[in-house]
Each structure stands twice: as structure tokens, then as C-alpha cells.
Design a protein around this motif. Structure first.
Motif, PDB file in Angstrom:
ATOM      1  N   PRO A  54       0.833  -1.203   0.000  1.00 20.07           N
ATOM      2  CA  PRO A  54       0.000   0.000   0.000  1.00 20.07           C
ATOM      3  C   PRO A  54       0.867   1.252   0.000  1.00 20.07           C
ATOM      4  CG  PRO A  54       0.226  -0.820   2.225  1.00 20.07           C
ATOM      5  CD  PRO A  54       0.990  -1.781   1.348  1.00 20.07           C
ATOM      6  N   GLN A  55       0.269   2.378  -0.350  1.00 17.45           N
ATOM      7  CA  GLN A  55       0.942   3.659  -0.231  1.00 17.45           C
ATOM      8  C   GLN A  55      -0.114   4.736  -0.065  1.00 17.45           C
ATOM      9  OE1 GLN A  55       2.282   5.475  -4.138  1.00 17.45           O
ATOM     10  NE2 GLN A  55       2.658   3.301  -4.562  1.00 17.45           N
ATOM     11  N   ARG A  56       0.347   5.945   0.213  1.00 16.33           N
ATOM     12  CA  ARG A  56      -0.579   7.040   0.508  1.00 16.33           C
ATOM     13  C   ARG A  56      -1.517   7.304  -0.659  1.00 16.33           C
ATOM     14  NH1 ARG A  56      -0.504  10.508   4.493  1.00 16.33           N
ATOM     15  NH2 ARG A  56       1.591   9.851   5.087  1.00 16.33           N
ATOM     16  N   GLN A  57      -1.005   7.208  -1.863  1.00 17.72           N
ATOM     17  CA  GLN A  57      -1.799   7.535  -3.041  1.00 17.72           C
ATOM     18  C   GLN A  57      -2.927   6.535  -3.277  1.00 17.72           C
ATOM     19  OE1 GLN A  57       0.649   8.027  -6.482  1.00 17.72           O
ATOM     20  NE2 GLN A  57      -1.060   8.396  -7.885  1.00 17.72           N
ATOM     21  N   ARG A  58      -2.661   5.272  -3.012  1.00 16.69           N
ATOM     22  CA  ARG A  58      -3.667   4.225  -3.229  1.00 16.69           C
ATOM     23  C   ARG A  58      -3.271   3.021  -2.386  1.00 16.69           C
ATOM     24  NH1 ARG A  58      -7.730   3.753  -6.083  1.00 16.69           N
ATOM     25  NH2 ARG A  58      -7.199   5.679  -7.167  1.00 16.69           N
ATOM     26  N   SER A  59      -4.248   2.464  -1.663  1.00 20.12           N
ATOM     27  CA  SER A  59      -3.916   1.380  -0.749  1.00 20.12           C
ATOM     28  C   SER A  59      -4.310   0.003  -1.254  1.00 20.12           C
ATOM     29  CB  SER A  59      -4.543   1.635   0.629  1.00 20.12           C
ATOM     30  OG  SER A  59      -5.922   1.896   0.520  1.00 20.12           O
ATOM     31  N   MET A  60      -5.298  -0.083  -2.168  1.00 16.52           N
ATOM     32  CA  MET A  60      -5.729  -1.387  -2.649  1.00 16.52           C
ATOM     33  C   MET A  60      -6.148  -1.295  -4.118  1.00 16.52           C
ATOM     34  SD  MET A  60      -8.057  -2.760   0.580  1.00 16.52           S
ATOM     35  CE  MET A  60      -8.039  -4.497   0.111  1.00 16.52           C
ATOM     36  N   ILE A  61      -6.050  -2.434  -4.802  1.00 10.76           N
ATOM     37  CA  ILE A  61      -6.641  -2.607  -6.126  1.00 10.76           C
ATOM     38  C   ILE A  61      -7.459  -3.883  -6.040  1.00 10.76           C
ATOM     39  CG2 ILE A  61      -6.210  -3.054  -8.572  1.00 10.76           C
ATOM     40  CD1 ILE A  61      -3.664  -1.404  -8.344  1.00 10.76           C
ATOM     41  N   GLY A  62      -8.806  -3.745  -6.050  1.00  8.65           N
ATOM     42  CA  GLY A  62      -9.620  -4.888  -5.675  1.00  8.65           C
ATOM     43  C   GLY A  62      -9.239  -5.301  -4.266  1.00  8.65           C
ATOM     44  N   ALA A  63      -9.099  -6.609  -4.048  1.00 10.94           N
ATOM     45  CA  ALA A  63      -8.652  -7.102  -2.735  1.00 10.94           C
ATOM     46  C   ALA A  63      -7.134  -7.184  -2.637  1.00 10.94           C
ATOM     47  CB  ALA A  63      -9.263  -8.475  -2.461  1.00 10.94           C
ATOM     48  N   TRP A  64      -6.417  -6.857  -3.723  1.00 11.08           N
ATOM     49  CA  TRP A  64      -4.954  -6.840  -3.659  1.00 11.08           C
ATOM     50  C   TRP A  64      -4.530  -5.697  -2.745  1.00 11.08           C
ATOM     51  CZ3 TRP A  64      -2.607 -10.868  -5.906  1.00 11.08           C
ATOM     52  CH2 TRP A  64      -3.252 -11.517  -6.980  1.00 11.08           C
ATOM     53  N   CYS A  65      -3.807  -6.020  -1.666  1.00 15.98           N
ATOM     54  CA  CYS A  65      -3.480  -5.002  -0.654  1.00 15.98           C
ATOM     55  C   CYS A  65      -1.978  -4.818  -0.447  1.00 15.98           C
ATOM     56  CB  CYS A  65      -4.148  -5.345   0.677  1.00 15.98           C
ATOM     57  SG  CYS A  65      -3.620  -6.917   1.416  1.00 15.98           S
ATOM     58  N   PHE A  66      -1.160  -5.591  -1.141  1.00 10.97           N
ATOM     59  CA  PHE A  66       0.296  -5.543  -0.890  1.00 10.97           C
ATOM     60  C   PHE A  66       0.988  -6.051  -2.144  1.00 10.97           C
ATOM     61  CE2 PHE A  66       4.289  -7.384   0.668  1.00 10.97           C
ATOM     62  CZ  PHE A  66       4.702  -6.529   1.676  1.00 10.97           C
ATOM     63  N   ALA A  67       1.970  -5.301  -2.622  1.00 11.17           N
ATOM     64  CA  ALA A  67       2.718  -5.725  -3.810  1.00 11.17           C
ATOM     65  C   ALA A  67       4.180  -5.346  -3.666  1.00 11.17           C
ATOM     66  CB  ALA A  67       2.140  -5.084  -5.073  1.00 11.17           C
ATOM     67  N   ASP A  68       5.047  -6.367  -3.622  1.00 14.80           N
ATOM     68  CA  ASP A  68       6.496  -6.194  -3.627  1.00 14.80           C
ATOM     69  C   ASP A  68       7.060  -6.807  -4.901  1.00 14.80           C
ATOM     70  OD1 ASP A  68       6.669  -4.914  -1.214  1.00 14.80           O
ATOM     71  OD2 ASP A  68       7.514  -6.611  -0.109  1.00 14.80           O
ATOM     72  N   HIS A  69       7.957  -6.068  -5.556  1.00 12.41           N
ATOM     73  CA  HIS A  69       8.658  -6.551  -6.746  1.00 12.41           C
ATOM     74  C   HIS A  69      10.141  -6.581  -6.394  1.00 12.41           C
ATOM     75  CE1 HIS A  69      10.736  -5.736 -10.677  1.00 12.41           C
ATOM     76  NE2 HIS A  69       9.856  -6.596 -11.125  1.00 12.41           N
ATOM     77  N   TYR A  70      10.822  -7.683  -6.712  1.00  9.57           N
ATOM     78  CA  TYR A  70      12.232  -7.777  -6.326  1.00  9.57           C
ATOM     79  C   TYR A  70      13.053  -8.440  -7.428  1.00  9.57           C
ATOM     80  CZ  TYR A  70      10.672 -12.483  -4.930  1.00  9.57           C
ATOM     81  OH  TYR A  70      10.123 -13.739  -4.906  1.00  9.57           O
ATOM     82  N   GLY A  71      14.332  -8.077  -7.462  1.00 12.58           N
ATOM     83  CA  GLY A  71      15.256  -8.656  -8.416  1.00 12.58           C
ATOM     84  C   GLY A  71      15.222  -7.959  -9.767  1.00 12.58           C
ATOM     85  N   PRO A  72      16.028  -8.525 -10.721  1.00 16.93           N
ATOM     86  CA  PRO A  72      16.864  -9.711 -10.527  1.00 16.93           C
ATOM     87  C   PRO A  72      18.051  -9.427  -9.603  1.00 16.93           C
ATOM     88  CG  PRO A  72      17.193  -8.784 -12.721  1.00 16.93           C
ATOM     89  CD  PRO A  72      16.085  -8.009 -12.108  1.00 16.93           C
ATOM     90  N   ASP A  73      18.174 -10.246  -8.558  1.00 17.94           N
ATOM     91  CA  ASP A  73      19.230 -10.100  -7.561  1.00 17.94           C
ATOM     92  C   ASP A  73      20.234 -11.236  -7.691  1.00 17.94           C
ATOM     93  OD1 ASP A  73      18.159  -7.846  -6.389  1.00 17.94           O
ATOM     94  OD2 ASP A  73      17.012  -8.967  -4.895  1.00 17.94           O
ATOM     95  N   ASP A  74      21.507 -10.880  -7.711  1.00 16.16           N
ATOM     96  CA  ASP A  74      22.579 -11.873  -7.637  1.00 16.16           C
ATOM     97  C   ASP A  74      22.612 -12.407  -6.215  1.00 16.16           C
ATOM     98  OD1 ASP A  74      24.926 -13.313  -7.465  1.00 16.16           O
ATOM     99  OD2 ASP A  74      26.195 -11.776  -8.355  1.00 16.16           O
ATOM    100  N   VAL A  75      22.250 -13.663  -6.043  1.00 13.72           N
ATOM    101  CA  VAL A  75      22.143 -14.237  -4.699  1.00 13.72           C
ATOM    102  C   VAL A  75      23.482 -14.224  -3.979  1.00 13.72           C
ATOM    103  CG1 VAL A  75      21.668 -16.386  -3.465  1.00 13.72           C
ATOM    104  CG2 VAL A  75      20.105 -15.607  -5.250  1.00 13.72           C
ATOM    105  N   ALA A  76      24.584 -14.347  -4.721  1.00 18.57           N
ATOM    106  CA  ALA A  76      25.907 -14.321  -4.095  1.00 18.57           C
ATOM    107  C   ALA A  76      26.161 -12.990  -3.408  1.00 18.57           C
ATOM    108  CB  ALA A  76      26.983 -14.582  -5.149  1.00 18.57           C
ATOM    109  N   ALA A  77      25.585 -11.916  -3.947  1.00 17.84           N
ATOM    110  CA  ALA A  77      25.784 -10.595  -3.356  1.00 17.84           C
ATOM    111  C   ALA A  77      24.723 -10.275  -2.306  1.00 17.84           C
ATOM    112  CB  ALA A  77      25.766  -9.534  -4.457  1.00 17.84           C
TER     113      ALA A  77
END
Length: 338
Positions: A54-77
């Protein structure tokens, strides 16, 4: 995964289109782009995720309430993902990978792998615990972690784990995988407590994809790569573009010379306010306090995760905020009330 911020904020979330009118207010752009913020998860070698809900501008889209996007991460680092057993209430977790592999264990006794192109959905309901660890063979970790708020009638839903590997379907110049709900004549068997849409879209270089969508749903497009435009509006990598209800089609274009990938999320506006803090979703501050106390007391409410080999077998919860956080309304509600 767990929200392992050291000082998580309590957030009161409401639906994104409280008027139910479907069309954006006069003078507002048809596409609202939510920029991500970087959130480090854990210690010095922590993964950094890019959070758009969520964030101040908009907290939900439908019932979707949390979205994290990650990577591509080098696991060694980065050290990869190693999240000890931690709790959830009042939500379903939706894990989707682009690259890598994550081992999942939960207090149902589930031992499963999260792999690219396969969705894992876990129902927390009254309480569940799980751990997530990237596998030794993973060199690059890249994906999204999404949460869905449960409606009040199902806040005490029993623990459940579902897995589905959707078929990749070619539509014009794009490949589509429908992992929740229905799109373009394809349906996911995964069960949810509100109508939802979740799909991975990969557009060929230069391609435009026009999709028929449910006009009762609001939609979000989480861009994984550069080069995407939604209804003519540029959506940078890791940004989340929002469209209100009332649309029967949406159009995405890939302006780049490489394939462009995004997640399409949708659902009818969620009609209930929810309070979300750390890994808990409830309806009041008291719900959150009770869930934290139960977790810290090692209550049977969450069960036990067997087989996790890390040093921390029970991830401690942060301290509850000393004061209540005032409700934060979405932009559409602010516009209506102005």
C-alpha cells in the motif's frame, strides 16, 4: 514473504473507487501510475524490494493489498531469501517468480517449491506460519510477492495451500499465463474469497496487446521490465499502473526491442476497510494487537513450521506503534470529497 521492516506502519486500507462510478474524476488522467519505494528486508545483506502497495496515493486494487517486486538479484551478493517462520492473518499470500526457486514450508505441514511460472497461494485466515528460503541452486532471484485481503466473512478461513502451473497461451504478439481468475477464455482453478484476476503478460518487441476485461473490476499493471505503455501512458519498470472500473478493454504496448513483461492484477473494489500492520490484516487496531500477542506467546493459533534449518525458528514481531495511525483514504475518495 514476511514484511520484515523494523518499523512497519499501521495502514487502514479502503477500496480504490468508493463512489462505484467507475470513471476517473474530471481532470484526472485515465491511468494513475504508482511509483515504488525501496524497502530493505532484514540485515546488512538484506534483499531490497520495490513496494507499490500500500501507499498514501492508493492502498488497494480490488482485494490486492500488498505488492512487492524484487530482483533480478545476484544471490551471491544479496544472500538470497531466508525468511524464518513468521505469521499471517486475514490474508492470502500469492508468490510468483520470474527467475530462481524458493522453498516454502508452513504450519499445515506443506513443503513445496515456488518456481517461475507457477503460483503458490497460501490462506492465512485466523492464523498460519511459514518460512521461505531460496534454494542452493538459485543464482538469480527475481519475482513478486502479493497479498490479498480476506473479506470479513472469511477472516477466520482455515489454513490452506494451493499450487497451480498455468499454461502459457499465445495471444497475438504476447504470451499470457492466467494464475488467478479468468482472462481471454482461460481460467485458473485456484480458489479465492473475492473475484480476482492475476496474470503474467509477456509482450514481443514492438507488440500491442488488447485484452477484454471485466468492467466491474479495477486493474493494476505491475511492470517487470522497461518499455511498457498502458493506454498510451509509460509505465516504468517496478511501477504499478492503475485503471478504475468501467473499462471493457485495456491495451498494452511494448516500445522496446526486447520482450516486455508485466503482471496484470484486478478485482472489484473492496468494500471494507482493513487495518494492515507487519504480516497481519484485521479490521481494527485491537485485531492487530491480539494477533501480535498470540504470535509472541507461541500460540497454537499459528501452528508450528517443521523442517526450517535456520537459527531463528520464530521471527519476532516488531513493537506495536504507541499510537493509532489515522486512516488514509485513496486518491479517488479525496477527489470526490474535495
Amino acid at each position: 514473504m514476511s514484511n520484515v521492516e523494523t518499523d512497519p506502519q499501521e495502514t487502514v486500507c479502503a477500496d480504490g473507487d468508493p463512489t462505484g462510478a467507475g470513471a476517473p474524476a474530471a481532470g484526472t488522467p485515465p491511468v494513475e501510475v504508482l511509483e515504488p519505494r525501496d524497502v530493505p528486508l532484514g540485515g546488512p545483506r538484506a534483499m531490497t524490494v520495490r513496494r507499490t502497495l500500500p501507499q498514501r496515493q492508493r492502498s488497494m486494487i480490488g482485494a490486492w493489498c500488498f505488492a512487492d517486486h524484487y530482483g533480478p538479484d545476484d544471490v551471491a551478493a544479496s544472500g538470497g531469501m531466508d525468511v524464518p517462520p513468521h505469521p499471517h492473518t486475514g490474508l492470502q499470500t500469492v508468490s510468483w517468480l520470474f527467475t530462481g526457486e524458493v522453498e516454502h514450508r508452513d504450519s499445515l505441514g506443506t513443503h513445496a517449491m515456488v518456481r517461475p511460472g507457477e503460483v503458490n497461494l497460501m490462506t492465512g485466515g485466523a492464523g498460519i506460519a511459514h518460512s521461505e528460503v531460496s534454494t542452493p541452486g538459485t543464482t538469480v532471484l527475481h519475482g513478486a510477492q502479493l497479498w490479498v485481503a480476506l473479506p470479513e466473512a472469511h477472516l477466520d478461513a482455515p489454513r490452506r495451500f494451493q499450487h497451480h502451473a498455468p499454461v502459457a497461451v499465445r495471444l497475438g504478439g504476447a504470451t499470457v499465463r492466467v494464475f488467478l481468475g479468468s482472462l481471454a477464455g482461460h481460467h485458473s482453478p485456484v480458489e479465492t474469497f473475492t473475484p480476482l484476476l492475476g496474470a503474467e503478460l509477456t509482450l514481443d518487441p514492438g507488440a500491442t496487446l488488447t485484452l477484454d476485461v471485466d468492467p466491474t473490476h479495477e486493474h493494476g499493471v505491475l511492470a517487470d521490465t522497461p518499455g511498457l505503455r498502458l493506454e498510451g501512458t509509460e509505465v516504468a519498470s517496478a511501477a504499478l499502473a492503475y485503471l478504475p472500473t468501467g473499462r471493457t478493454t485495456i491495451a498494452l504496448t511494448n516500445d522496446s526491442t526486447e520482450p516486455a513483461r508485466a503482471l496484470l492484477l484486478g478485482g472489484p473494489p473492496f468494500e471494507e476497510e482493513v487495518v494492515m500492520w507487519w504480516n497481519f490484516v484485521g479490521r481494527s487496531h485491537e485485531d492487530i494487537v491480539a494477533a501480535r500477542e498470540a504470535w509472541m506467546a507461541h500460540s497454537d493459533r499459528f501452528g508450528q513450521v517443521e523442517g526450517y534449518e535456520g537459527a531463528v525458528q520464530h521471527l519476532p514481531a516488531p513493537a506495536i506503534p504507541a499510537v493509532r495511525i489515522r486512516p488514509r483514504s485513496n486518491a479517488s475518495r479525496n477527489t470526490r470529497d474535495s
